[in-house]
Scaffold this motif. Structure first.
Motif, PDB file in Angstrom:
ATOM      1  N   ALA A 188       0.833  -1.198   0.000  1.00  0.00           N
ATOM      2  CA  ALA A 188       0.000   0.000   0.000  1.00  0.00           C
ATOM      3  C   ALA A 188       0.868   1.248   0.000  1.00  0.00           C
ATOM      4  O   ALA A 188       2.101   1.186   0.058  1.00  0.00           O
ATOM      5  N   THR A 189       0.223   2.384  -0.054  1.00  0.00           N
ATOM      6  CA  THR A 189       0.945   3.651  -0.016  1.00  0.00           C
ATOM      7  C   THR A 189       1.705   3.796   1.300  1.00  0.00           C
ATOM      8  O   THR A 189       1.174   3.466   2.361  1.00  0.00           O
ATOM      9  N   LEU A 190       2.944   4.252   1.224  1.00  0.00           N
ATOM     10  CA  LEU A 190       3.838   4.449   2.369  1.00  0.00           C
ATOM     11  C   LEU A 190       4.191   3.133   3.069  1.00  0.00           C
ATOM     12  O   LEU A 190       4.525   3.127   4.250  1.00  0.00           O
ATOM     13  N   SER A 191       4.139   2.029   2.350  1.00  0.00           N
ATOM     14  CA  SER A 191       4.499   0.743   2.941  1.00  0.00           C
ATOM     15  C   SER A 191       5.974   0.410   2.767  1.00  0.00           C
ATOM     16  O   SER A 191       6.461  -0.545   3.385  1.00  0.00           O
ATOM     17  N   GLY A 192       6.701   1.150   1.942  1.00  0.00           N
ATOM     18  CA  GLY A 192       8.108   0.870   1.703  1.00  0.00           C
ATOM     19  C   GLY A 192       8.385   0.196   0.375  1.00  0.00           C
ATOM     20  O   GLY A 192       9.517  -0.202   0.111  1.00  0.00           O
ATOM     21  N   LYS A 193       7.375   0.090  -0.461  1.00  0.00           N
ATOM     22  CA  LYS A 193       7.553  -0.557  -1.768  1.00  0.00           C
ATOM     23  C   LYS A 193       8.518   0.230  -2.649  1.00  0.00           C
ATOM     24  O   LYS A 193       9.361  -0.351  -3.334  1.00  0.00           O
TER      25      LYS A 193
END
Length: 458
Positions: A188-193
């Motif tokens: 998800a957004t801001l997950s570190g992907k």
């Protein structure tokens, strides 16, 4: 009064020492482990090894010869025999030792008692791996290595091998494209992907590899690495033109392999090959790694014309995933969700992506999309990732194994600087030249004059 004064004089340094140890354990766990935790855990292990093994059910009845020898030489009670312990090897994050299993034991017996061993010896975690038949290795981790990630100095690296994250057992997680050619990364957004993607790009940027990007978010993720990219598409229209070029490059490489397979009577058997890695080094084409960020943007359609273009691009991605490995073309597909609801071909494409990395997701269904078909027990671990730990993920593959990993922090500016420094490694691929991104010229600051003008006075 004298006794009280002496007690205060002795208690002051002891309290300071205890406070310093508590501070080091909270803020600098590596230093605390090396100075305090390692000696204490080693002493616990040596003093309680036999009793702990017996309490965990990891002992067996002694042989008749051993019973006879004990009764003949001593009057001690004949106790069950634990696994033979090897040399204890301390590390910067824990301990390592090997156990030779007793007859009738198997590695799963030791793995089932890992939690009991952790509490008995006062360490953060215990991991069990099989070294060879009858021998297992215990890796004791003294503290949570994923809280403040520091990659090992001696990490495995090489062509198409990138140490991108740290496992929870303090070993590096290496992305090996030769072993796992294609991978799906969800988060998800801001997950570190995006951090995970930066480490992959910077690790491959220093190698003789062609990097190709499809970033349908107008290039905000991959455009900073334009100096090292051989091709970049920033919207579905450009991606629809880039993918056929990659398909043509793959077909040309297959023609090269087939030409090499023109088997003659004088050709040695070891020179016959079925992929590019069997070709001589001077004939071998450069590997290509394709990064697809926000893959869902390629599946979304608004009109019937977009639907036809979508079906064509999905078919081309499936062909690259099915046939690209032998041609030296590898896929790294990223997105927030990836399931059958995206449209026709999504499930077929996902089935070709051997590696899976799942960061924090917004619902259980997204975790099942990434891990449910290869490691169902890892789905709950992926759903338990807290938002306060960006970069934490669950990595698995089609073998059924999985582990928690975390990517260290890498700023976008540092990653872009690595790509600029390695821009001279961009290979010459004529098929991708029309898609080479424009690299903005960095403004040059005018040097300050060394000689200052004399001030004007009255």
């Amino acid at each position: 009064m004298t006794d009280l004064t002496t007690l205060l004089e002795v208690g002051g340094p002891v309290a300071a020492l205890g406070g310093g140890a508590a501070y080091a354990r909270a803020q600098h766990p590596g230093i605390y482990w090396s100075t305090v935790g390692l000696p204490i855990s080693t002493a616990r292990l040596l003093s309680s090894y036999s009793s702990v093994m017996e309490a965990c059910g990891l002992t067996v009845a002694p042989s008749r010869l051993r019973v006879m020898a004990v009764k003949a030489t001593t009057r001690r009670e004949v106790r069950p025999v634990p696994p033979r312990r090897g040399i204890i090897r301390p590390t910067s994050t824990g301990l390592r030792l090997r156990l030779r299993l007793a007859p009738g034991q198997e590695p799963t017996d030791v793995a089932a008692s890992a939690e009991r061993l952790r509490h008995a010896w006062g360490v953060h975690a215990v991991y069990v791996t099989t070294v060879k038949p009858g021998v297992v290795e215990l890796r004791l981790v003294g503290f949570d290595v994923l809280r403040n990630v520091k990659m090992p100095r001696k990490a495995v690296s090489g062509l198409l091998k990138v140490p991108v994250a740290l496992r929870e057992d303090a070993t590096p997680f290496v992305r090996d494209y030769r072993t796992v050619p294609h991978q799906l990364t969800l988060g998800a957004t801001l997950s570190g992907k995006s951090m995970y993607l930066r480490h992959l790009v910077t690790g491959l940027a220093r190698q003789p590899v062609a990097l190709v990007g499809i970033d349908c978010k107008r290039g905000v993720e991959l455009a900073p690495f334009a100096s090292r990219l051989s091709a970049l598409a920033t919207d579905p229209e450009q991606a629809a033109e880039l993918l056929p070029a990659l398909i043509k490059e793959m077909e040309d490489r297959y023609d090269l392999i087939k030409a090499r397979q023109g088997i003659a009577s004088s050709m040695p058997a070891e020179e016959i090959t079925s992929d590019v890695w069997g070709l001589p080094e001077h004939e071998r084409p450069v590997p290509i790694v394709l990064f697809v960020d926000e893959v869902a943007e390629l599946f979304l359609v608004a009109t019937r014309k977009d639907e036809e273009r979508r079906d064509e691009m999905v078919t081309q991605l499936i062909r690259l995933a099915q046939l690209g490995r032998a041609a030296g073309i590898y896929l790294e597909v990223c997105g927030q969700r990836f399931g059958a609801e995206l449209g026709k071909g999504a499930t077929m494409l996902r089935a070709q992506l051997t590696g899976r990395v799942c960061h924090r997701v917004n619902d259980e269904a997204s975790a099942k999309m990434a891990l449910g078909d290869i490691a169902p027990e890892a789905v709950s671990a992926a759903c338990g990732i807290a938002p306060e730990r960006p970069g934490l993920a669950v990595a698995g593959d089609t073998s059924g194994g999985w582990s928690r990993i975390r990517t260290p922090y890498l700023s976008l500016g540092d990653a872009a600087e690595v790509c600029r420094e390695s821009a001279h490694l961009v290979p010459d691929l004529p098929a991708l030249k029309p898609f080479r991104p424009d690299v903005p010229v960095r403004p040059v600051e005018s040097p300050k004059p060394v000689v200052q003008p004399r001030p004007v006075t009255d």
